[in-house]
Design an enzyme around this catalytic site. Structure first.
Site, PDB file in Angstrom:
ATOM      1  N   GLU A   1      31.634  46.062  27.919  1.00 24.67           N
ATOM      2  CA  GLU A   1      32.696  45.520  28.769  1.00 24.67           C
ATOM      3  C   GLU A   1      33.949  46.348  28.509  1.00 24.67           C
ATOM      4  O   GLU A   1      34.461  46.377  27.393  1.00 24.67           O
ATOM      5  CB  GLU A   1      32.967  44.058  28.444  1.00 24.67           C
ATOM      6  CG  GLU A   1      33.921  43.451  29.459  1.00 24.67           C
ATOM      7  CD  GLU A   1      34.752  42.299  28.915  1.00 24.67           C
ATOM      8  OE1 GLU A   1      35.279  41.539  29.718  1.00 24.67           O
ATOM      9  OE2 GLU A   1      34.895  42.174  27.694  1.00 24.67           O
TER      10      GLU A   1
ATOM     11  N   HIS B   1      32.016  34.984  33.789  1.00 21.66           N
ATOM     12  CA  HIS B   1      32.714  33.808  33.272  1.00 21.66           C
ATOM     13  C   HIS B   1      34.223  34.017  33.189  1.00 21.66           C
ATOM     14  O   HIS B   1      34.932  33.097  32.802  1.00 21.66           O
ATOM     15  CB  HIS B   1      32.156  33.466  31.891  1.00 21.66           C
ATOM     16  CG  HIS B   1      32.406  34.552  30.900  1.00 21.66           C
ATOM     17  ND1 HIS B   1      31.791  35.786  30.982  1.00 21.66           N
ATOM     18  CD2 HIS B   1      33.245  34.617  29.844  1.00 21.66           C
ATOM     19  CE1 HIS B   1      32.234  36.548  29.997  1.00 21.66           C
ATOM     20  NE2 HIS B   1      33.119  35.869  29.287  1.00 21.66           N
TER      21      HIS B   1
HETATM   22  O1  TEU Z   1      37.097  39.473  28.263  1.00 19.76           O
HETATM   23  C1  TEU Z   1      38.052  40.470  28.164  1.00 19.76           C
HETATM   24  C2  TEU Z   1      39.096  40.465  29.142  1.00 19.76           C
HETATM   25  O2  TEU Z   1      39.773  41.457  29.211  1.00 19.76           O
HETATM   26  C3  TEU Z   1      39.296  39.271  30.019  1.00 19.76           C
HETATM   27  O3  TEU Z   1      39.216  38.072  29.352  1.00 19.76           O
HETATM   28  C4  TEU Z   1      40.619  39.364  30.642  1.00 19.76           C
HETATM   29  O4  TEU Z   1      41.575  39.394  29.632  1.00 19.76           O
HETATM   30  C5  TEU Z   1      40.872  38.164  31.491  1.00 19.76           C
HETATM   31  O5  TEU Z   1      39.938  38.125  32.491  1.00 19.76           O
HETATM   32  C6  TEU Z   1      42.278  38.245  32.000  1.00 19.76           C
HETATM   33  O6  TEU Z   1      42.387  38.923  33.187  1.00 19.76           O
HETATM   34  C7  TEU Z   1      36.233  39.275  27.209  1.00 19.76           C
HETATM   35  C8  TEU Z   1      35.408  38.031  27.452  1.00 19.76           C
HETATM   36  O7  TEU Z   1      34.607  38.225  28.579  1.00 19.76           O
HETATM   37  C9  TEU Z   1      36.341  36.870  27.570  1.00 19.76           C
HETATM   38  O8  TEU Z   1      35.687  35.692  27.927  1.00 19.76           O
HETATM   39  C10 TEU Z   1      37.042  36.716  26.250  1.00 19.76           C
HETATM   40  O9  TEU Z   1      38.018  35.728  26.347  1.00 19.76           O
HETATM   41  C11 TEU Z   1      37.720  38.028  25.817  1.00 19.76           C
HETATM   42  O10 TEU Z   1      36.884  39.153  25.969  1.00 19.76           O
HETATM   43  C12 TEU Z   1      38.088  37.962  24.358  1.00 19.76           C
HETATM   44  O11 TEU Z   1      36.937  38.028  23.575  1.00 19.76           O
END
Ligand code: TEU
Ligand code: CA
Length: 538
Positions: free
Chosen positions: A245, A319
């Site tokens: 990611e 999610h």
């Molecule tokens: O997501 C990373 C992330 O960059 C997103 O949460 C983004 O910050 C958010 O959509 C705001 O636009 C990952 C996971 O998928 C997320 O669920 C976690 O909260 C995050 O990392 C921290 O581990």
């Protein structure tokens, strides 16, 4: 024809907490996933990616891990995980786990030891005497003051998610260990959470141009770290599928992560196409999505990845995102048409499609009535920040459109009171959409979105033009239609998708392979949210 698994596979993402609750505590659990394996088999997916179920205080729903090698009792036991891997295997489904290696929960033993003053473990994290002006991704400063040390630790997400210090080889060693622990259990896929943020800069300085992300995004040693991760963990196996990611990455780095001969990862997620409804680049300021920008981003990434023989992932939902049928489609007037149109484009571009739970029957946004319904830390933090500056109603509208909780409402399996999700009180409300359709209702309907997804998945397995054909984009300036061509040997498929609720004229030629409106002749206009695949020989 023997096409490698990577090109013929489809991934289904499960947000465990909202999937299926088997003990009535209102939280989905691992046994709930086992129970639904036949459903997933029927859909036809190859991998199931589970969001984190490790021990965690759940400040960020499990992305705040307190013990990487133990199962949170809320979700089940280690035996459940082992049984799930076994039972999935019987159905030719492989399990993909979520590895959150950029940060740990502040409840993690390492952080606890650090706080007790243990120097070794303090060096697992990033403690500094002076903070920088960087901002957290969840709102507010990215540093948390610790009085005891008169120092600050870095937390790019919640204050309870402390960033790990990857510069420290002992940290990397510990994390390889975590990954290998799960690979030894028979896990076949890995999704690495925000993994392009792990290489921090040598010098910490204030950012006068932004929130600091330019200093740690795709940081100085990131490609080295990805290669080391590969060599020390999944690279030792033949058949592990990996996806990173990538937060705010760019095409140049994206290609590097996914280019097979660099031995980093199989593919990445990037999110640029999901920011086309950010007004002025600001998430909490709404605007109608910019369709031309959307097409340009998809085509730029697709073409660059193709040029370097790197593989893409293809997705509109997860999610962390609002539901695509509500965001890019019309979940009231053209629910079936827009859900299947969007699916057609996602499954027929070049790359591995990721289906997010509920997408396969068109689950819409949450449509909550008040802030009390929201659970997400990002939504609440930003609500509080934004209402200091703007009209509360406008802020709430933005939360409704963009909150991550849109993607986190429980599965609507049937039309009973608790929708077959739980017998208790769900940890978060069901979607409040006035015409909510269940998986069961969809399945038994004349126009089943689920059945359309089945067909798309089958096409990938049957047709090399889908799995390994080349891609090119047409009419990128067209204000309403998304058009691309796939080609393999002498076969050319043209995919035409109408992203809007108005009919439009477009010349059509070829044989109909797939139509989401049961089209059987080419003479008429493209209908609202129509998707059409035409074949011709070259
Ligand atoms: O997501 C990373 C992330 O960059 C997103 O949460 C983004 O910050 C958010 O959509 C705001 O636009 C990952 C996971 O998928 C997320 O669920 C976690 O909260 C995050 O990392 C921290 O581990
Ligand atoms: Ca449960």
């Amino acid at each position: 024809m023997n096409i490698p698994n990577k090109f013929t596979s489809v991934v289904y993402q499960i947000y465990v907490k909202s999937f299926n609750d088997t003990n009535g505590d209102g939280l989905g659990d691992l046994r709930g996933v086992i129970e639904k394996l036949d459903y997933l088999k029927e859909l036809g997916v190859d991998y199931v990616w589970l969001t984190p179920f490790f021990i965690s205080p759940q400040k960020d729903n499990g992305y705040d891990v307190a013990n990487y090698k133990a199962v949170d009792p809320r979700y089940g036991t280690m035996n459940d995980v082992e049984e799930l891997i076994e039972e999935a295997k019987k159905r030719d489904i492989k399990i993909m786990l979520d590895m959150v290696l950029n940060h740990t929960s502040t409840d993690h033993e390492w952080f606890q030891k650090a706080m007790s003053g243990d120097q070794k473990h303090k060096e697992f994290y990033i403690f500094k005497d002076e903070p920088t002006n960087w901002l957290s991704k969840f709102g507010g400063p990215a540093w948390k003051y610790v009085e005891k040390f008169d120092q600050y630790y870095l937390c790019l997400f919640d204050v309870t998610q402390a960033d790990l210090n990857w510069e420290n080889p002992e940290v990397r060693e510990e994390l390889y260990n975590v990954v290998n622990f799960w690979l030894d259990k028979g896990v076949k896929g890995l999704r690495f959470d925000v993994v392009n943020l792990v290489s921090k800069p040598d010098v910490y300085e204030d950012d006068y141009m932004g929130d600091g992300r330019r200093f740690y995004t795709d940081g100085p040693r990131i490609h080295e770290y990805m290669r080391l991760l590969n060599q020390n963990t999944f690279g030792k196996y033949e058949d592990i599928l990996t996806v990173g990611e990538m937060s705010s990455t760019n095409i140049e780095n994206g290609v590097k992560y996914a280019k097979p001969d660099r031995s980093e990862l199989d593919m990445i997620f990037n999110f640029h196409h999901l920011k086309v409804d950010y007004d002025g680049g600001r998430k909490w300021h709404n605007k109608p999505f910019d369709f031309l920008e959307y097409k340009k981003i998809i085509s730029d990434w697709q073409l660059a990845m193709q040029e370097h023989e790197a593989y893409n992932s293809s997705f509109l939902n997860c999610h962390d995102q609002p539901r695509s049928v509500s965001r890019f489609g019309d979940d009231v007037n053209y629910h079936y048409e827009s859900a299947t149109m969007l699916a057609t484009t996602m499954h027929l571009v070049r790359g591995m499609p990721y289906i997010y739970q509920g997408e396969e029957y068109g689950l819409p946004n949450a449509y909550f009535k008040s802030m009390d319904d929201f659970r997400d830390v990002e939504s609440h933090n930003n609500y509080e920040i934004e209402i200091k500056e703007r009209d509360e109603k406008e802020v709430f509208e933005a939360i409704l459109a963009k909150s991550r909780d849109n993607g986190r409402t429980p599965m609507v399996w049937d039309d009973s009171e608790k929708h077959g999700f739980t017998t208790g009180i769900p940890w978060i409300n069901f979607s409040q959409h006035p015409d909510l359709k269940s998986a069961e209702k969809d399945m038994n309907s004349e126009q089943s979105i689920f059945k359309y997804y089945q067909r798309l998945i089958q096409l990938r397995k049957q047709e090399p033009v889908v799995s390994i054909g080349s891609i090119k984009f047409l009419a990128l300036e067209h204000p309403q239609l998304f058009i691309f061509e796939r080609e393999f040997e002498n076969k050319v498929w043209t995919v035409i998708a109408n992203f809007y609720g108005q009919e439009v004229e477009y010349p059509l030629e070829g044989e109909i392979v797939l139509s989401n409106i049961k089209r059987n002749e080419l003479a008429s206009k493209i209908k609202p949210y129509e998707a059409l695949v035409l074949e011709r020989k070259k």
